[in-house]
Design an enzyme around this catalytic site. Structure first.
Site, short mmCIF file in Angstrom:
data_model
loop_
_atom_site.label_atom_id
_atom_site.label_comp_id
_atom_site.label_asym_id
_atom_site.label_seq_id
_atom_site.Cartn_x
_atom_site.Cartn_y
_atom_site.Cartn_z
N GLU A 290 0.82 -1.04 0.10
CA GLU A 290 0.07 -0.08 -0.05
C GLU A 290 0.78 1.42 0.08
O GLU A 290 1.81 1.56 0.80
CB GLU A 290 -1.12 0.05 1.47
CG GLU A 290 -1.80 -0.98 1.24
CD GLU A 290 -2.93 -1.19 0.42
OE1 GLU A 290 -3.11 -0.23 -0.19
OE2 GLU A 290 -3.50 -2.33 -0.01
N CYS A 324 -1.57 8.86 4.23
CA CYS A 324 -1.65 8.55 3.02
C CYS A 324 -3.13 8.98 2.28
O CYS A 324 -3.04 9.25 1.07
CB CYS A 324 -1.28 7.23 2.45
SG CYS A 324 -2.62 6.19 3.58
P1 NDP Z 1 8.78 5.26 3.98
O1 NDP Z 1 8.49 4.39 2.59
O2 NDP Z 1 10.00 5.96 3.98
O3 NDP Z 1 9.18 4.05 5.09
C1 NDP Z 1 8.26 2.89 5.25
C2 NDP Z 1 9.03 2.05 6.02
O4 NDP Z 1 9.93 1.50 4.90
C3 NDP Z 1 9.89 2.39 7.21
O5 NDP Z 1 9.79 1.20 7.99
C4 NDP Z 1 11.27 2.61 6.54
O6 NDP Z 1 12.13 2.32 7.53
C5 NDP Z 1 11.42 1.57 5.54
N1 NDP Z 1 12.27 1.72 4.54
C6 NDP Z 1 12.82 3.08 4.30
N2 NDP Z 1 13.87 2.61 3.33
C7 NDP Z 1 13.57 1.42 2.94
C8 NDP Z 1 14.53 0.57 1.96
N3 NDP Z 1 15.59 1.17 1.00
N4 NDP Z 1 14.25 -0.83 2.04
C9 NDP Z 1 13.18 -1.34 2.86
N5 NDP Z 1 12.70 -0.70 3.76
C10 NDP Z 1 12.95 0.92 3.73
O7 NDP Z 1 7.28 5.73 4.35
P2 NDP Z 1 7.03 6.59 5.67
O8 NDP Z 1 7.31 5.74 6.82
O9 NDP Z 1 7.89 8.02 5.49
O10 NDP Z 1 5.39 6.70 5.44
C11 NDP Z 1 4.82 7.65 4.74
C12 NDP Z 1 4.42 6.90 3.29
O11 NDP Z 1 3.65 5.81 3.53
C13 NDP Z 1 3.80 7.92 2.56
O12 NDP Z 1 4.11 7.55 1.10
C14 NDP Z 1 2.29 7.19 2.52
O13 NDP Z 1 1.35 7.55 1.62
C15 NDP Z 1 2.48 6.00 2.75
N6 NDP Z 1 1.41 5.20 3.44
C16 NDP Z 1 0.55 4.61 2.62
C17 NDP Z 1 -0.68 3.92 3.19
C18 NDP Z 1 -1.73 3.31 2.62
O14 NDP Z 1 -2.43 2.49 3.14
N7 NDP Z 1 -1.80 3.17 1.02
C19 NDP Z 1 -0.98 4.13 4.63
C20 NDP Z 1 0.30 4.82 5.22
C21 NDP Z 1 1.23 5.26 4.74
P3 NDP Z 1 12.70 3.70 8.34
O15 NDP Z 1 11.83 4.22 8.91
O16 NDP Z 1 13.86 3.02 9.28
O17 NDP Z 1 13.42 4.65 7.52
#
Ligand code: NDP
Length: 532
Positions: A290, A324
């Site tokens: 998502e 999101c």
């Molecule tokens: P990120 O993609 O930055 O982070 C999400 C997760 O991915 C975190 O645990 C992060 O770790 C991890 N991550 C970051 N880089 C990597 C990588 N290279 N490989 C694997 N994992 C990685 O998103 P945010 O946390 O900032 O959340 C916001 C985003 O999530 C927005 O785009 C939002 O729209 C989306 N979202 C979508 C939803 C939906 O249902 N469609 C619901 C909620 C959010 P770390 O924290 O350690 O960087």
């Protein structure tokens, strides 16, 4: 097990109906004090039912009060990912052969355990990720709903085993949905309990095992969820928790050859990396992801402007737009745009900004410094290329603790294809655009890579029908004054997106969610088989 019709957990509404709202507030406030007193602990990884210490740790602080340390958390490395995947692989055979009734019972028990700790979890969220009171309790309710609903779905579908009888004489056929193996589960900061609980449950209740990596800003509530699962009786190794960074834990998890499926919620960038890596490595399991949104709202010239202003204001600015589903661009009929904008600006300036645990706070602090930097950058750009009607500044209120408090921001006069109106910001920031017809508004609303949530304000049934027919969006809301685009109830409003907002088109909290975590096997036995 509770079966039959699904009932949502609706804590606030239930208190309102019973006239006991004050009890809710008292319980919440007492929990905030208790949780605050317990902050500052040290938290290891959790692998195969055992704590695992690491050489490095990271500190998490309250985004609304930098003086408050949430805890010190183990910083996982690729070797810990290997260890956790090995544990999950080792637990897989026993877990997939555990009856579906037992698996459902464990998650039903976990739902009950969350219910018992709902105020503690709500308070934890306020302090760890800055979520305001109403939003945080709704998230805990949603987590309970996910566990409850998925348990019921397993039961309603008889564990996804279908006996087809004998379609031709003497040939007995059954169809099964079976788990794949080890799933990676990587979760975002903004729904640190509901999304973590929902995705982990989806993967695991269906017989897979999992390695979970929460966002680095919200590991405490993840620890509490693991504790809840342990207390509910989840066997060792079935769910393993590895905290740490995206590149040191998330990426190695994606690339691990024994991780056969992935559940992810977060940014489009990371979501697409997972898909690409799976393709490059020839992995055949699912990537249930998502992703982001750039959610449009249309305000027709027939709209009730009070509803529209309220819906846009709360959709865009509650929890500082860090959703999101947040409302981020608004297409308003030119005949009503001046009046709409004026009222929106006026009501936006009145929105309470403050510490999340305050009863009336709507606009709570931003999660981290990178969000604050983004806020300053887009507000500067808005001042340069458009008109900022309200907001655009960080708050320096001496009454507030030191935290990332910013003003909700309303912008006009940027073109529809400007980056401020096309890119996801994840901040309290909304752009308003004039349109001369519903047709133009729908065309512009659909002109986006994202298609997660959309809203319409109209008092004309024909317009509503046309909008439902043409709008490209997973979630569609009409005349929703409590929020134009955010908020979803498990079962009634399954949550997910089209286009670059999601990878599967099957939504969390809906009937078709669980089958995504399984693959089919059709089994045929010819004749009677004895026991020789
Ligand atoms: P990120 O993609 O930055 O982070 C999400 C997760 O991915 C975190 O645990 C992060 O770790 C991890 N991550 C970051 N880089 C990597 C990588 N290279 N490989 C694997 N994992 C990685 O998103 P945010 O946390 O900032 O959340 C916001 C985003 O999530 C927005 O785009 C939002 O729209 C989306 N979202 C979508 C939803 C939906 O249902 N469609 C619901 C909620 C959010 P770390 O924290 O350690 O960087």
């Amino acid at each position: 097990m509770k079966s039959g019709t699904f009932e949502n957990e609706l804590t606030v509404q239930t208190h309102q109906q019973k006239g006991t709202t004050e009890e809710f507030h008292q319980a919440y406030e007492a929990a905030v004090e208790t949780v605050r007193d317990e902050l500052g602990g040290e938290y290891p990884l959790w692998i195969s039912g055992q704590p695992v210490e690491t050489d490095d740790t990271f500190t998490v602080t309250n985004p609304g009060d930098f003086d408050q340390v949430i805890g010190e958390f183990s910083s996982g490395e690729p070797t810990h990912v290997d260890q956790a995947v090995e544990a999950a692989s080792g637990a897989f055979d026993d877990w997939r052969n555990t009856s579906w009734e037992k698996r459902a019972e464990i998650f039903q028990q976990a739902a009950d355990n969350i219910r018992d700790r709902k105020y503690e979890l709500t308070a934890t969220m306020a302090l760890e990720n800055g979520k305001n009171r109403g939003e945080a309790i709704a998230e805990v309710d949603e987590a309970i709903d996910f566990l409850q609903f998925y348990s019921q779905e397993l039961e309603r579908n008889n564990g996804y085993t279908f006996d087809r009888g004998e379609p031709t004489p003497n040939q007995h056929c059954t169809n099964e949905l079976l788990p794949y193996g080890v799933f990676g589960v990587v979760t975002p900061f903004n729904f640190p309990l509901a999304i973590l609980a929902g995705m982990t449950t989806g993967a695991v209740i269906t017989g897979n095992t999992a390695v979970v990596k929460p966002a680095s800003t919200t590991p405490l509530i993840a620890h509490k969820f693991i504790e809840i699962l342990n207390e509910a009786g989840i066997p060792d190794g079935v769910v393993n928790l590895v905290t740490g960074g995206g590149s040191s834990v998330g990426q190695p998890l994606i690339e691990h050859e024994d991780v056969v499926g992935f559940a992810f919620t977060g940014s489009r960038r990371v979501g697409l990396t997972i898909q690409e890596t799976f393709q490059e490595m020839g992995k055949r399991g699912p990537v249930v992801a998502e992703l982001g949104g750039k959610n449009p709202v249309i305000v027709s010239d027939t709209a009730d402007l009070s509803k529209a202003v309220s819906g846009v204001k709360l959709g865009a600015f509650s929890f500082s737009g860090q959703k999101c589903s947040a409302t981020s661009r608004v297409y308003v009929h030119e005949d009503v745009i001046d009046s709409f904008t004026e009222r929106l600006v006026e009501e936006t300036t009145e929105l309470p900004i403050g510490v999340p645990e305050n009863e009336d706070t709507v606009v709570s602090p931003l999660i981290d410094d990178s969000a604050l930097d983004r806020y300053h950058k887009i507000c500067d750009l808005a001042r340069q290329d458009g008109k900022v009607h309200t907001g655009g500044e960080q708050l320096t209120d001496p009454e507030l603790p030191e935290g990332r408090y910013v003003q909700p921001t309303v912008v006009t006069d940027v073109p529809h294809d400007h980056e401020l109106a096309t890119e996801e910001h994840f901040l309290p920031f909304v752009t308003i655009h004039p349109v001369s017809s519903l047709d133009e508004a729908i065309t512009k609303a659909n002109d986006s890579d994202y298609a997660l949530c959309a809203g319409l304000f109209s008092e004309n049934q024909e317009e509503i029908d046309v909008w439902f027919d043409r709008i490209e969006s997973g979630m569609c809301y009409v005349n929703r004054s409590q929020s134009a685009t955010t908020g979803a109830l498990v079962h009634a409003q399954p949550f997910g997106g089209w286009k670059f907002s999601g990878t599967t088109g099957k939504f969390a909290g809906g009937y078709w969610y669980l089958p995504q975590f399984m693959r089919q096997q059709s089994r045929t036995v010819v004749g009677d088989v004895g026991n020789q």
